[in-house]
Design a protein around this motif. Structure first.
Motif, mmCIF file in Angstrom:
data_model
loop_
_atom_site.group_PDB
_atom_site.id
_atom_site.type_symbol
_atom_site.label_atom_id
_atom_site.label_comp_id
_atom_site.label_asym_id
_atom_site.label_seq_id
_atom_site.Cartn_x
_atom_site.Cartn_y
_atom_site.Cartn_z
ATOM 1 N N ARG A 48 1.398 0.563 -1.335
ATOM 2 C CA ARG A 48 2.525 1.484 -1.167
ATOM 3 C C ARG A 48 2.766 2.222 -2.478
ATOM 4 O O ARG A 48 2.486 1.698 -3.562
ATOM 5 C CB ARG A 48 3.799 0.736 -0.754
ATOM 6 N N GLY A 77 2.490 4.144 2.752
ATOM 7 C CA GLY A 77 1.870 2.830 2.754
ATOM 8 C C GLY A 77 0.712 2.785 3.732
ATOM 9 O O GLY A 77 0.379 3.771 4.393
ATOM 10 N N GLY A 97 8.205 6.557 1.028
ATOM 11 C CA GLY A 97 7.008 5.897 0.522
ATOM 12 C C GLY A 97 5.864 6.099 1.488
ATOM 13 O O GLY A 97 6.065 6.268 2.691
ATOM 14 N N LEU A 105 9.117 -0.266 3.084
ATOM 15 C CA LEU A 105 7.771 -0.632 2.666
ATOM 16 C C LEU A 105 7.756 -1.615 1.503
ATOM 17 O O LEU A 105 6.739 -1.758 0.821
ATOM 18 C CB LEU A 105 6.987 0.623 2.262
ATOM 19 N N TYR A 121 4.925 -4.236 1.597
ATOM 20 C CA TYR A 121 3.559 -3.793 1.872
ATOM 21 C C TYR A 121 2.679 -4.004 0.635
ATOM 22 O O TYR A 121 3.128 -3.854 -0.499
ATOM 23 C CB TYR A 121 3.543 -2.318 2.267
ATOM 24 N N TYR A 172 11.324 4.011 1.409
ATOM 25 C CA TYR A 172 10.644 3.101 0.494
ATOM 26 C C TYR A 172 11.148 1.673 0.637
ATOM 27 O O TYR A 172 10.389 0.720 0.434
ATOM 28 C CB TYR A 172 10.834 3.585 -0.942
#
Length: 977
Positions: A896, A506, A504, A890, A893, A887
């Motif tokens: 993202r 972010g 991911g 994150l 977050y 991922y």
């Protein structure tokens, strides 16, 4: 004659050189700039200022032919010397003391000469219906800054500042904005010029179509008006061609008739018989009536020989109508093209205005040390860094791998060196304590390692492994070489579970004050560390003071063993700890009667007596009698196990029984003892464990005999070598430390570092010279490099001697071996290099110079704790950072998107991700708009360096935003009606 010719040639050459002779005139300014003038250190600007102060011209030319007094009188020279002594020195003194102020020289922009002070304080500019604060002095173009207003600049436009640093600061703070404004003005002018050019082209095209249409219509009308004459011309020409007249003869006939004044022939201007056409010069009786007495103007019209006059007119009218329809379509298409061009130009003008109008100058931030690597922050607040190339891999391990850190890698091509940085804290005594790594951080670091390798592009799901920092070194085995970014791993690798290929991208935000940092202190909590601290606090409480430390250490594994045990290795560690606890209990039970552990084969009656607390030794005979049935049961169980064996194992056991049928139990035990080097394997323990039992005299005697047969003494083999060779080898393995001395106080010679077989191979060499060369070569290697295995090194030298001979090592060093000129670094060089590294690390902010312990490293949490992916409305944000991580890391977050293996390149993927961050946010509050500005302020190169390549963005609304980006590139989407 020869001399004369030679002299004449020389004279001619001299004449040409005189014509090319350098001009010896010099200007007054250039004369004072020479090093011999005594004032050349003033510089060209100050010298010119002094010349102008003295009332002279800097460009006055001095020549050797003209006397100096005629060019400049003596009074002028005196004034120049006074100006240099007074004004020059005064200017330099004011510059040193900072009393002269500062000046910025500028020129007004084009079209704003009359209002040069119109926007000096950043007034508001109105563009359409929007008011924007313009850049201060946006109506000026800064050229240079000066500490003093010199004479040559007195007539130029300038701005005065109280101090010279203030002028320099203003100049450099606005010069970049002014350059950007000039570039925006140029882009705006280019956009307007392109739009105007498109308009002109469209207008010219339409005018050309209108002219062609009118010309065709007028030709048709003229042909109709002169139809009788046109038909006569066509009849004569067609009759001549029908009769078989040659084309040239026909042209000659027309010319003759024209000379004779034939009115029909006078209408013919050109014959185009190849295309069956004729160009007629017809009088314009349509637009002129001849009332003024002037002859009718003649118009050239092309008509076809195949049609009559009215047929030609009809074709021309049809051509006029089709041209009119084409003109209408062209007008419609040009209108659409012009609107599209105007929209594009308007968008470009708006972008140019945005670039030109600025409110503040963003200061350049200091880059974090880990931003130059691939980095991530785990969900429990550990910092993970990885190299982007081989040089960065080398730099990471040499500079940033500390004791307690984990080195992660994968057996996949292209996998980078990943470092999981351990957490540290200060003890009450001032030391730095390294905290154990968590399982969650190791799994996320392993996922990061796999995704940053070629497994991402090939979509291969595999697992990574990790080792401790002390297992990683740059020392290659003897005869091997490690390239840049390659390292040797010694010891056991701890493999991590396989992970999915999901990454991911972010956004992290840098917090700007202590209140914001305290507000996000629990964003990435380390629950494993909290549990460990809680358990330690419970262990140190008063209720656990009576617990036996020995028992607790046996029954519970250490924290390091806990965090190392992962996946398959975890099972092995746990099994090993459990088996150790069981054996400890059995050994205690064997020590006396009535011990707690229950032996195998105890009867039910004995168990009942033991529960009541009675001794089981009251009736030995009965106990023995009761103990026999379990043995029979055990034999029956073994027999049943043999019966259930597979066919292959049955045959194998039969052959073993037949082979060792004459061997009794004592012989079998001695053979196994000799095979295992005097140690007996315990069947009660796990795989690979050993149990040392008390040995009888017979066993000791057998073990010594087996050792004599199986193991040779290297020192005895060394005694067979010549004395000088033996001394050379001994100097290689002599230990000179204070603790390693024999009974006589002499240094110990470690002959056990050589295998007896290796020394025998040395003895088998053809001559003593080769033996001596091999020994000297080993001594040279021991002096210049580090040798981990003396026996292997000597064996390699021996093999090289057997293959190539002693000449291969001749003249390449004192010992006769190949020497690459590398010498071992001295202690002073190592200390100097170490101090240099410490200074570099301290500048990066990852080394604490005030620490008490030798390592001196500080915790990374002090730096990464100021970064958050969950900004609040009350937070003070300084800037944004992109981060690419698994991922799952994150998941909390705010901004993202998910990345999976695909075909999207990094540049396009990063732009699409930024568009999703900005457009996908439904909240339009001022705080969110501020976050969007921080995201947009990150330059494209930083996004491209952070994101992973060959990916596919998987997120809600990704396809919709991708379509919007494509429509924006085409000049805007369709307008809603």
């Amino acid at each position: 004659g020869g001399k004369g010719k030679k002299g004449g040639g020389g004279g001619g050459g001299g004449g040409s050189r005189k014509s090319k002779k350098k001009d010896q005139t010099i200007t007054l300014k250039a004369l004072l700039l020479k090093p011999t003038s005594g004032v050349y250190h003033f510089g060209p600007s100050l010298i010119e200022h002094c010349i102008l102060t003295a009332g002279l011209e800097p460009t006055v030319r001095l020549t050797p032919e003209v006397p100096l007094e005629d060019i400049l009188p003596l009074a002028a020279w005196s004034g120049l010397v006074a100006a240099l002594q007074e004004e020059g020195v005064a200017v330099v003194d004011r510059l040193v003391n900072g009393d002269g102020g500062g000046y910025v020289l500028y020129r007004p922009k084009k079209g704003e000469e009359d209002g040069d002070e119109g926007n000096s304080d950043g007034k508001k500019e109105k563009k359409g219906d929007k008011e924007m604060v313009a850049l201060p002095h946006s109506d000026k173009v800064f050229e240079e800054f000066q500490p003093h207003l010199l004479k040559q600049h007195a007539g130029r436009r300038h701005i005065r500042y109280p101090t010279f640093p203030a002028a320099v600061d203003e100049f450099f703070s606005l010069i970049e904005g002014q350059k950007r404004s000039l570039r925006a003005d140029a882009a705006e002018a280019a956009a307007r010029e392109r739009l105007e050019k498109i308009r002109r082209d469209q207008q010219n095209r339409l005018e050309a179509l209108e002219r062609d249409m009118e010309r065709t219509k007028e030709d048709a009308q003229l042909v109709e008006a002169n139809a009788e004459d046109v038909d006569k011309v066509l009849l004569v020409l067609n009759s001549a061609l029908s009769s078989g007249m040659d084309w040239e003869a026909l042209e000659s006939l027309v010319e003759v008739e024209q000379r004779n004044g034939n009115p029909i022939a006078m209408l013919v201007k050109t014959l185009d018989l190849r295309n069956d056409n004729v160009v007629l010069a017809l009088p314009d009786i349509v637009n002129h009536d001849g009332s003024d007495g002037q002859p009718f103007p003649v118009v050239d019209i092309t008509v076809s020989l195949k049609e009559s006059a009215f047929g030609n007119a009809r074709n021309m009218f049809e051509k006029y109508r089709s041209a009119k329809e084409k003109s209408q379509k062209t007008i419609e298409a040009s209108t659409k093209a012009l609107k599209a061009a105007e929209a594009t130009a308007k968008r470009q003008l708006e972008e140019a205005q945005k670039r030109k109008v600025m409110t503040t100058i963003t200061p350049q931030r200091k880059q974090h040390w880990f931003e130059k690597f691939n980095y991530m922050i785990t969900s429990d607040n550990y910092l993970v860094v990885g190299g982007r190339d081989a040089q960065q891999n080398e730099q990471l391990v040499k500079r940033y791998l500390r004791p307690g850190d984990a080195y992660c890698h994968a057996d996949v091509h292209g996998a980078a060196s990943i470092i999981l940085r351990a957490k540290r804290r200060r003890t009450p005594g001032g030391k730095t304590e390294v905290l154990p790594l968590s399982d969650q951080a190791l799994r996320e670091a392993g996922n990061f390692t796999i995704c940053r390798s070629s497994a991402w592009g090939s979509r291969m799901v595999t697992s990574a492994w990790w080792v401790e920092s002390h297992q990683v070194n740059k020392t290659a085995p003897t005869g091997e070489y490690l390239t840049v970014g390659s390292f040797m791993i010694r010891g056991k690798k701890n493999f991590l579970p396989a992970s999915q290929l999901e990454m991911g991208i972010g956004v992290l935000f840098r917090l700007g004050d202590e209140a914001s940092i305290a507000r996000h202190a629990s964003d990435r909590r380390d629950f494993a560390l909290l549990e460990r601290e809680t358990s330690q606090a419970d262990d140190e409480g008063p209720g656990n003071a009576e617990v036996n430390p020995k028992v607790s250490s046996q029954t519970e594994p250490s924290t390091n063993q806990k965090h190392r045990a992962i996946d398959g290795d975890a099972m092995a560690e746990e099994k090993k700890v459990e088996s150790g606890n069981d054996n400890a209990g059995n050994e205690e039970g064997d020590g006396g009667v009535g011990s707690a552990p229950v032996k195998r084969g105890i009867s039910a009656r004995e168990r009942k007596l033991m529960r009541k607390g009675q001794s089981s030794s009251t009736d030995a005979n009965e106990t023995d009698f009761e103990a026999k049935p379990p043995k029979e049961n055990k034999a029956n169980q073994h027999k049943k196990k043999q019966e259930t064996l597979s066919r292959g194992k049955k045959a194998k056991m039969k052959r073993a029984a037949k082979k060792y049928q004459d061997q009794d139990d004592e012989d079998r035990e001695l053979a196994m003892l000799a095979l295992h080097g005097g140690q007996k394997r315990s069947r009660k323990k796990g795989k690979g464990s050993r149990q040392v039992e008390e040995e009888t005299s017979t066993q000791l005697k057998a073990a010594s005999e087996a050792a004599e047969l199986l193991m040779k003494d290297a020192s005895k083999v060394a005694d067979k070598l010549p004395e000088d060779i033996r001394e050379t080898l001994a100097s290689c393995v002599t230990v000179e430390s204070a603790g390693d001395v024999d009974a006589d106080g002499e240094p110990v010679i470690r002959w056990d570092k050589f295998d007896a077989d290796t020394l025998e191979q040395l003895l088998d060499l053809e001559s003593e010279n080769e033996q001596r060369v091999a020994a000297k070569r080993l001594l040279e290697l021991n002096t210049t490099t580090r040798i981990d295995n003396y026996s292997a090194s000597l064996a390699g030298i021996t093999r090289a001697l057997k293959r190539y001979g002693a000449e291969h090592f001749a003249g390449t060093g004192e010992g006769g071996g190949p020497s690459d000129g590398k010498q071992r670094k001295t202690k002073a060089e190592k200390d100097a290099e170490k101090e240099t590294w410490r200074q570099i690390l301290a500048e990066d902010g990852i080394l604490d110079e005030d620490a008490v312990d030798v390592g001196g490293e500080i915790d990374d949490r002090a730096e990464i704790g100021k970064l958050t992916g969950i900004p609040h409305a009350n937070d003070v944000i300084l800037y944004a950072l992109p981060v690419c991580a698994p991922y799952s890391t994150l998941s909390k977050y705010k901004y993202r998107v998910k990345l999976t293996p695909g075909s999207l390149k990094r540049g396009k993927a990063s732009k699409q991700a930024v568009e999703m961050f900005v457009r996908g946010d439904t909240d339009k509050s001022p705080k969110v708009e501020e976050l969007h500005r921080f995201i947009k302020a990150v330059d494209d190169n930083t996004w491209v360096q952070s994101i992973i390549g060959d990916c596919k963005i998987s997120a809600a609304g990704a396809s919709k935003i991708s379509k919007q980006i494509k429509q924006k590139k085409k000049g805007g989407g369709k307008k809603k009606k």
